[in-house]
Design an enzyme around this catalytic site. Structure first.
Site, PDB file in Angstrom:
ATOM      1  CB  SER A   9      -1.725   3.178   1.553  1.00 12.30           C
ATOM      2  OG  SER A   9      -1.426   4.419   0.964  1.00 12.30           O
ATOM      3  CG  HIS A  34       2.313   2.809   3.477  1.00 14.03           C
ATOM      4  ND1 HIS A  34       3.619   2.345   3.583  1.00 14.03           N
ATOM      5  CD2 HIS A  34       2.199   3.317   2.228  1.00 14.03           C
ATOM      6  CE1 HIS A  34       4.255   2.564   2.441  1.00 14.03           C
ATOM      7  NE2 HIS A  34       3.419   3.150   1.602  1.00 14.03           N
ATOM      8  CG  ASP A  36       1.910   6.063  -0.172  1.00 12.28           C
ATOM      9  OD1 ASP A  36       2.989   5.454  -0.197  1.00 12.28           O
ATOM     10  OD2 ASP A  36       0.797   5.497  -0.101  1.00 12.28           O
ATOM     11  CG  MET A  38       3.333  10.356  -3.998  1.00  9.03           C
ATOM     12  SD  MET A  38       1.963   9.861  -5.055  1.00  9.03           S
ATOM     13  CE  MET A  38       1.616   8.233  -4.362  1.00  9.03           C
ATOM     14  CG  HIS A  67       6.667   4.848   0.156  1.00 10.99           C
ATOM     15  ND1 HIS A  67       5.777   4.215  -0.691  1.00 10.99           N
ATOM     16  CD2 HIS A  67       7.838   4.920  -0.529  1.00 10.99           C
ATOM     17  CE1 HIS A  67       6.379   3.927  -1.827  1.00 10.99           C
ATOM     18  NE2 HIS A  67       7.622   4.345  -1.766  1.00 10.99           N
ATOM     19  CG  MET A  69       7.051   7.246  -3.739  1.00 10.87           C
ATOM     20  SD  MET A  69       5.351   6.734  -3.948  1.00 10.87           S
ATOM     21  CE  MET A  69       4.747   7.066  -2.298  1.00 10.87           C
ATOM     22  CG  MET A 138       7.783   0.717  -5.063  1.00 14.31           C
ATOM     23  SD  MET A 138       6.604   1.164  -3.777  1.00 14.31           S
ATOM     24  CE  MET A 138       5.100   1.453  -4.708  1.00 14.31           C
ATOM     25  CG  ASP A 176       3.479   0.594  -1.247  1.00 18.12           C
ATOM     26  OD1 ASP A 176       2.241   0.531  -1.321  1.00 18.12           O
ATOM     27  OD2 ASP A 176       4.113   1.664  -1.115  1.00 18.12           O
TER      28      ASP A 176
HETATM   29  C1  DX5 Z   1       1.830   3.894  -4.602  1.00 20.85           C
HETATM   30  C2  DX5 Z   1       1.884   4.017  -3.114  1.00 20.85           C
HETATM   31  C3  DX5 Z   1       1.100   2.972  -2.426  1.00 20.85           C
HETATM   32  C4  DX5 Z   1      -0.382   3.060  -2.682  1.00 20.85           C
HETATM   33  C5  DX5 Z   1      -0.948   1.684  -2.553  1.00 20.85           C
HETATM   34  O1  DX5 Z   1       2.690   4.802  -5.176  1.00 20.85           O
HETATM   35  O2  DX5 Z   1       3.225   3.904  -2.667  1.00 20.85           O
HETATM   36  O3  DX5 Z   1       1.359   2.961  -1.037  1.00 20.85           O
HETATM   37  O4  DX5 Z   1      -1.041   3.932  -1.810  1.00 20.85           O
HETATM   38  O5  DX5 Z   1      -2.273   1.726  -2.937  1.00 20.85           O
HETATM   39  P1  DX5 Z   1      -3.049   0.433  -3.425  1.00 20.85           P
HETATM   40  O6  DX5 Z   1      -3.086  -0.516  -2.288  1.00 20.85           O
HETATM   41  O7  DX5 Z   1      -4.398   0.985  -3.781  1.00 20.85           O
HETATM   42  O8  DX5 Z   1      -2.320  -0.122  -4.617  1.00 20.85           O
HETATM   43 ZN    ZN Z   2       3.605   3.556  -0.467  1.00 21.61          ZN
END
Ligand code: DX5
Ligand code: ZN
Length: 219
Positions: A9, A34, A36, A38, A67, A69, A138, A176
């Protein structure tokens, strides 16, 4: 059993050295990036948006697993396709018309994924499993990297894996949050196909060796 895919990620990368970290993933045994996204509304944090994704895409040589969010993700499906997303995952909790959103993602030429928050039962997906390419479970509450893995996830993976077998569906199961070398093999054995790892990879002294280790212990 098929090999387990490892998706570092980028959230845990050093954003001041993003090109260096993207190159590191290119050179590693990782399978996907990956990404993220947000929005500060669906989750209590803002990560990065389109310009940063575009910069990552310029250098990334592996599929972008995006991904989302964010609330109302339908607004940006076409944009993420144009930015080069190979897999686009929306949250079950953010989609009123999930079936329609999945079709829209596929119409744009991407693989369609759905992510479930830790409190959302996998059984809620049973009427769309045949439409899915990926289900992201998750294993932390989304919003931040570096959180502790929620143990109940194993039960959800097993349950989802059974539903997949019952329906003869062929989506991938992705985990994840809080993935480390301590839980990677058990997750694979429960039925996981893709492991996302952020802080475990990027905070390691040797990220390349850490990816290789995750890969090795899950084969
Ligand atoms: C959390 C994200 C994850 C995050 C995982 O909201 O969706 O992808 O980056 O990070 P680690 O591996 O540090 O938990
Ligand atoms: Zn993620």
């Amino acid at each position: 059993m098929a090999q387990t895919l490892i998706a570092p990620s980028v959230l845990a990368a050093d954003f001041a050295n993003l090109q260096r970290d993207v190159t590191m993933i290119n050179q590693s045994m990782a399978d996907w990036f990956h990404i993220d996204i947000m929005d500060g509304v669906f989750v209590p944090n803002i990560s990065f948006g389109m310009p940063v994704l575009k910069a990552i895409g310029t250098h990334a040589q592996k599929p972008l697993d995006v991904h989302l969010m964010i609330v109302d993700p339908d607004r940006y499906i076409q944009t993420f396709a144009e930015l080069g997303a190979a897999i686009l995952t929306v949250h079950y909790e953010a989609c009123t018309h999930l079936h329609r959103s999945l079709q829209a993602i596929k119409q744009q030429g991407m693989k369609a994924g759905v992510a479930l928050n830790p409190h959302t039962p996998v059984s809620l997906l049973k009427d769309v499993l045949g439409d899915l390419d990926l289900v992201c479970l998750m294993s932390v509450n989304p919003g931040f990297g570096g959180q502790k893995f929620i143990e109940h996830t194993y039960q959800k993976v097993r349950e989802l894996n059974s539903l997949r077998q019952e329906q003869n569906a062929n989506f991938l199961i992705e985990i994840d949050g809080g993935v480390t070398s301590d839980n990677a093999l058990a997750l694979k054995e429960a039925g996981a196909d893709v492991l996302v790892a952020g802080s475990f990879v990027f905070n390691a002294e040797d990220p390349l060796a850490t990816v290789a280790h995750l890969k090795k212990i899950t084969q």
